[in-house]
Design a protein around this motif. Structure first.
Motif, mmCIF file in Angstrom:
data_model
loop_
_atom_site.group_PDB
_atom_site.id
_atom_site.type_symbol
_atom_site.label_atom_id
_atom_site.label_comp_id
_atom_site.label_asym_id
_atom_site.label_seq_id
_atom_site.Cartn_x
_atom_site.Cartn_y
_atom_site.Cartn_z
ATOM 1 N N ARG A 1 -2.730 -7.697 7.788
ATOM 2 C CA ARG A 1 -3.462 -6.439 8.006
ATOM 3 C C ARG A 1 -3.094 -5.801 9.338
ATOM 4 N NH1 ARG A 1 -7.639 -8.588 5.021
ATOM 5 N NH2 ARG A 1 -8.503 -9.696 6.805
ATOM 6 N N PRO B 1 1.112 -1.025 7.199
ATOM 7 C CA PRO B 1 0.590 0.338 7.246
ATOM 8 C C PRO B 1 -0.614 0.472 6.310
ATOM 9 C CG PRO B 1 2.543 0.249 5.866
ATOM 10 C CD PRO B 1 2.375 -1.119 6.460
ATOM 11 N N ARG B 2 -1.271 1.606 6.403
ATOM 12 C CA ARG B 2 -2.373 1.891 5.482
ATOM 13 C C ARG B 2 -1.744 2.396 4.184
ATOM 14 N NH1 ARG B 2 -5.885 6.902 5.548
ATOM 15 N NH2 ARG B 2 -7.570 6.371 4.107
ATOM 16 N N VAL B 3 -2.154 1.840 3.070
ATOM 17 C CA VAL B 3 -1.564 2.233 1.787
ATOM 18 C C VAL B 3 -2.612 2.881 0.900
ATOM 19 C CG1 VAL B 3 -0.305 1.452 -0.256
ATOM 20 C CG2 VAL B 3 0.021 0.271 1.921
ATOM 21 N N ARG B 4 -2.270 4.025 0.348
ATOM 22 C CA ARG B 4 -3.179 4.681 -0.610
ATOM 23 C C ARG B 4 -2.407 5.058 -1.854
ATOM 24 N NH1 ARG B 4 -4.979 9.778 2.231
ATOM 25 N NH2 ARG B 4 -6.169 10.136 0.315
ATOM 26 N N PRO C 1 2.672 -0.077 11.697
ATOM 27 C CA PRO C 1 1.364 -0.630 11.319
ATOM 28 C C PRO C 1 0.302 0.458 11.290
ATOM 29 C CG PRO C 1 2.346 -1.870 13.146
ATOM 30 C CD PRO C 1 3.225 -0.689 12.903
ATOM 31 N N ALA C 2 -0.773 0.190 10.546
ATOM 32 C CA ALA C 2 -1.854 1.165 10.415
ATOM 33 C C ALA C 2 -2.423 1.536 11.779
ATOM 34 C CB ALA C 2 -2.950 0.601 9.522
ATOM 35 N N ARG C 3 -2.489 0.545 12.667
ATOM 36 C CA ARG C 3 -3.119 0.858 13.960
ATOM 37 C C ARG C 3 -2.264 1.800 14.795
ATOM 38 N NH1 ARG C 3 -1.999 -4.831 15.635
ATOM 39 N NH2 ARG C 3 0.160 -4.742 16.305
ATOM 40 N N GLN D 1 1.196 5.204 7.596
ATOM 41 C CA GLN D 1 0.561 5.206 6.278
ATOM 42 C C GLN D 1 1.556 5.423 5.152
ATOM 43 O OE1 GLN D 1 -2.103 8.391 5.318
ATOM 44 N NE2 GLN D 1 -1.452 9.623 7.075
ATOM 45 N N VAL E 1 -1.342 -1.591 -2.812
ATOM 46 C CA VAL E 1 -2.446 -1.224 -1.926
ATOM 47 C C VAL E 1 -2.889 -2.444 -1.117
ATOM 48 C CG1 VAL E 1 -4.864 -0.477 -1.873
ATOM 49 C CG2 VAL E 1 -3.215 0.693 -3.360
ATOM 50 N N ARG E 2 -2.887 -3.604 -1.746
ATOM 51 C CA ARG E 2 -3.294 -4.826 -1.034
ATOM 52 C C ARG E 2 -2.115 -5.516 -0.349
ATOM 53 N NH1 ARG E 2 -5.962 -4.986 -5.743
ATOM 54 N NH2 ARG E 2 -4.445 -6.452 -6.601
#
Length: 735
Positions: A398, A402-405, A597-599, A603, A619-620
DNA sequence: TCACAGTAACTC
DNA sequence: AGTTACTGTGAG
């Protein structure tokens, strides 16, 4: 047979041929004819006068060893592994000496070898054993496998390498003579780690450090490894441009080399090879050999010979390097085992994953099977306990991912009529935001017509109710039909959602770069694809740019991408093969792994209605879960790799005859034959209608199935049956 | 029953 | 491309 010593006895079959070999008295002709004619009994090698030879012959029934006499002049050179030329019937063919013997089992006359092509043995004993195992496994001939394993000789390069061996450029003397067996362990130099400018890349993984310790200690651990996304830190601690996976592979190689063994790294393409080489240099691993088929004959043979003579502690290469002769092999790494370039397109169509798995068993080496996605085959190796899993804990993942949508139709419905567009507002916004801080990657599936059928509601690929093969649309949209057993799909119902509507998937994706250029005026748009004017890009700078690419052609962005858009997701998950879902996930994860990374704001947006399972797994960021689920399903439905399948294709008559001689191909085990969609022959014309039969047996019968298929192929070539057939075990399109 | 010629199989 | 093993036929 008794031994053949100094006094040749006429009743020794092995020597009966000698007087005949003398031929007619030499006339006033040239030297060649004279030498040949002068070859008599006294000029046969005194010790071990018989050479056992593997010849480069095409017909399956000729796939065995042949004995030849060794002329005295070749006694020293005709060692196991050397290339020779020998008379076989009307023609002179090439082959390899595989052994020397005192006598022959052959009852007829023996012919003398014609020529030793080079005293430098090209074929090592372990590679020969591997080639045999591969031929057995894939119902192929040894000659076919050897053609894949040993590159064509390049005399000038050979001379150069042998000279280098005779006088090592600097340091200690290596081998002075080209011996058959390179010393098993050689002092291997690793420049002491340009001391850890950054942390051990294996530290975050469960079992990672232990794996490297085993490598160092000379062990043979086997692992399926799912690397974390992202790039390795640069020397100054900032984010660099070497992918984390390449850095970690380099460290594993370094441990192996430090332990006194050598390593082999096989990757899907040249760019990945470069990335590994760069990481090896950064990790201070000594010299490496780059073994790529598309580097051309000379560099390829140079790398091959350097490997063969143990001149490089590491060999990095593409598919054909899976056979590279690496003495005292301690570690084999395969990167990206889901990529289709790793399936050999030439008979007998072996896959690098299977070959390397066989190889590390035969040579007692460790195996590291690494990929951003996970194939069901890799999962099967874990499930059987053959290999262990190396993954990072979720919290580490995590922190780095990255953030995945996923923008599914449900979410898009809110957008109204515009939702049908390929670039919905949410995706446009993500790209725009990303461009403020760096490059944005846009992945589009390759253009193409996909005659595939999927569930009309949830887009899961449709399967045959009888044999679970994938459904296709034959010809002009008649009823959907199973591409394996040929049954028509009547009363079909989706396994996933229960819907009964089917839908043909046929989407192209050509104009993406153009569309994006219009959507973001003033922004640099770069295209990375084999068909693009600039070809495939290796690396892009950190500045804002839209980078459009096809799967597998993603350049690394310095410092990572700010965002990635994965377009036309529905197309990606609707391939014909069983592996459509895991392959799609693999491609998406490969792209997503290059995003920050997401932080740091990174994304990823998945755009388009993909099948639900791979979408959820993306997504996971969890390829293991998808592979596990797929493997369970394959077991339940008796699909590979839970069973062994062989595809026999060609003209109807030939396929029928071939399959008819295979005892295992009876009853339920035989699917088809089914007519294949006409294949363009490259010039636009279509060949005769071709059919394909599929034989499906339990894994326990794999070896026997391969044996029977090969026996049937031998009968076919011996009888000179007409037509053409191709036998493929675990064919790519059925995995 | 054997010799021999034409043929099919094999190829060391 | 030769060589060998083989089969079928016809004479003895």
């Amino acid at each position: 047979m008794g031994p053949v010593n100094d006094v040749p006895e006429p009743e020794q079959p092995a020597l009966l041929g000698l007087d005949d070999v003398q031929g007619p008295a030499s006339g006033p002709r040239g030297g060649k004819a004279r030498r040949k004619a002068a070859l008599g009994a006294h000029e046969i090698a005194e010790v071990l006068p018989v050479a056992r030879v593997v010849l480069d012959l095409q017909p399956a029934h000729l796939d065995r060893e042949y004995d030849y006499l060794v002329p005295a002049s070749m006694a020293a050179d005709a060692q196991p592994g050397v290339r020779v030329r020998a008379r076989f019937g009307p023609q002179e063919v090439s082959g390899y000496v595989v052994a020397r013997a005192a006598t022959s089992e052959h009852t007829g006359r023996l012919m003398p070898l014609r020529r030793v092509v080079s005293g430098d043995p090209a074929l090592s004993e372990p590679v020969l054993r591997l080639a045999r195992a591969v031929a057995d496994r894939y119902a192929g001939t040894l000659a076919d496998v050897l053609r894949l394993a040993v590159p064509p000789r390049h005399a000038r390069v050979e001379k150069e390498i042998l000279a280098a061996l005779a006088n090592p450029p600097s340091v200690e003397p290596v081998e002075t003579t080209p011996v058959v067996n390179v010393p098993s362990v050689e002092p291997v130099e690793t420049t002491p780690p340009a001391e850890s400018t950054h942390a051990d890349p294996w530290a975050p993984y469960r079992g990672g450090e232990a794996f490297c310790r085993h490598l160092l200690a000379g062990g043979a651990p086997r692992a399926v490894w799912t690397p974390l996304p992202g790039l390795a830190p640069a020397d100054d601690g900032s984010v660099g441009h070497v992918p984390h996976w390449a850095d970690a592979i380099a460290r594993a190689v370094r441990a192996t080399v430090a332990g006194g063994r050598r390593a082999l790294v096989v990757v899907p393409d040249a760019r990945d090879a470069d990335r590994v080489c760069e990481a090896l240099e950064a990790a201070g691993v000594g010299d490496h050999a780059r073994l790529l088929a598309d580097d051309g004959p000379a560099p390829r043979y140079r790398a091959f010979l350097r490997a063969r003579h143990g001149l490089a502690p590491v060999v990095v290469g593409t598919r054909a390097a899976m056979f590279a002769p690496v003495p005292s092999l301690g570690l084999v790494v395969l990167w990206g085992d889901g990529e289709d370039t790793l399936a050999e397109p030439h008979a007998p169509y072996p896959h690098a994953r299977e070959v390397l798995a066989l190889r590390c068993e035969l040579e007692g080496a460790a195996l590291l099977l690494a990929s951003p996605g996970r194939t069901v085959q890799a999962q099967a190796l874990l499930a059987s306990g053959w290999a262990r899993e190396i993954v990072a804990p979720r919290d580490v993942l995590r922190a780095r991912a990255p953030r995945v949508r996923a923008l599914t139709s449900v979410e898009l419905a809110a957008e109204g009529p515009g939702a049908a567009a390929r670039l919905p507002t949410a995706a446009w916004r993500a790209a725009r935001d990303g461009l403020a801080s760096g490059p944005v990657l846009v992945q589009v599936p390759r253009t193409g017509y996909l005659p595939v059928v999927a569930c009309g509601r949830c887009r899961t690929a449709a399967r045959c109710a009888h044999c679970h093969g994938p459904l296709g649309l034959p010809r002009q949209a008649a009823a959907p039909q199973c591409t394996w057993c040929g049954r028509l799909a009547g009363g079909w119902r989706c396994d996933e959602c229960g819907d009964s509507r089917l839908r043909a998937v046929r989407v192209g994706s050509d104009r993406t770069a153009e569309e994006l250029g219009r959507a973001f005026p003033g922004t640099t748009v770069r295209v990375s694809a084999s068909t693009a004017p600039g070809g495939v890009l290796d690396r892009v700078a950190a500045g804002p740019a839209l980078v459009v690419c096809t799967p597998g052609a993603e350049p690394v962005a310095d410092g990572g991408y700010a965002a990635a858009l994965l377009l036309d997701a529905a197309v990606a998950t609707s391939g014909t093969g069983l592996a459509a879902a895991t392959e799609a996930l693999h491609r998406w994860l490969a792209a997503a792994s290059l995003v920050r990374p997401a932080r740091d704001g990174g994304q990823v947006l998945l755009v388009g209605d993909a099948a639900p399972a791979p979408t959820g797994a993306l997504v996971r960021f969890d390829p293991a879960a998808l592979a596990e689920r797929e493997l369970a399903e394959r077991r339940e439905l008796a699909l590979p790799p839970a069973v062994r399948v062989a595809a026999v294709s060609g003209d109807r008559e030939a396929v029928g005859a071939l399959v008819g001689r295979v005892a295992l191909a009876g009853g339920e085990a035989l699917l088809g034959p089914v007519e294949l969609p006409p294949e363009p022959d490259g010039r636009g014309a279509t060949l005769d209608p071709r059919v394909r039969a599929v034989v499906r047996v339990p894994l326990a019968q794999s070896a026997e199935l391969a044996r029977q298929l090969r026996a049937s192929l031998a009968v076919r070539s011996a009888r000179r049956e007409g037509g053409s057939v191709r036998v493929q075990l675990d064919p790519k399109e059925m995995l």
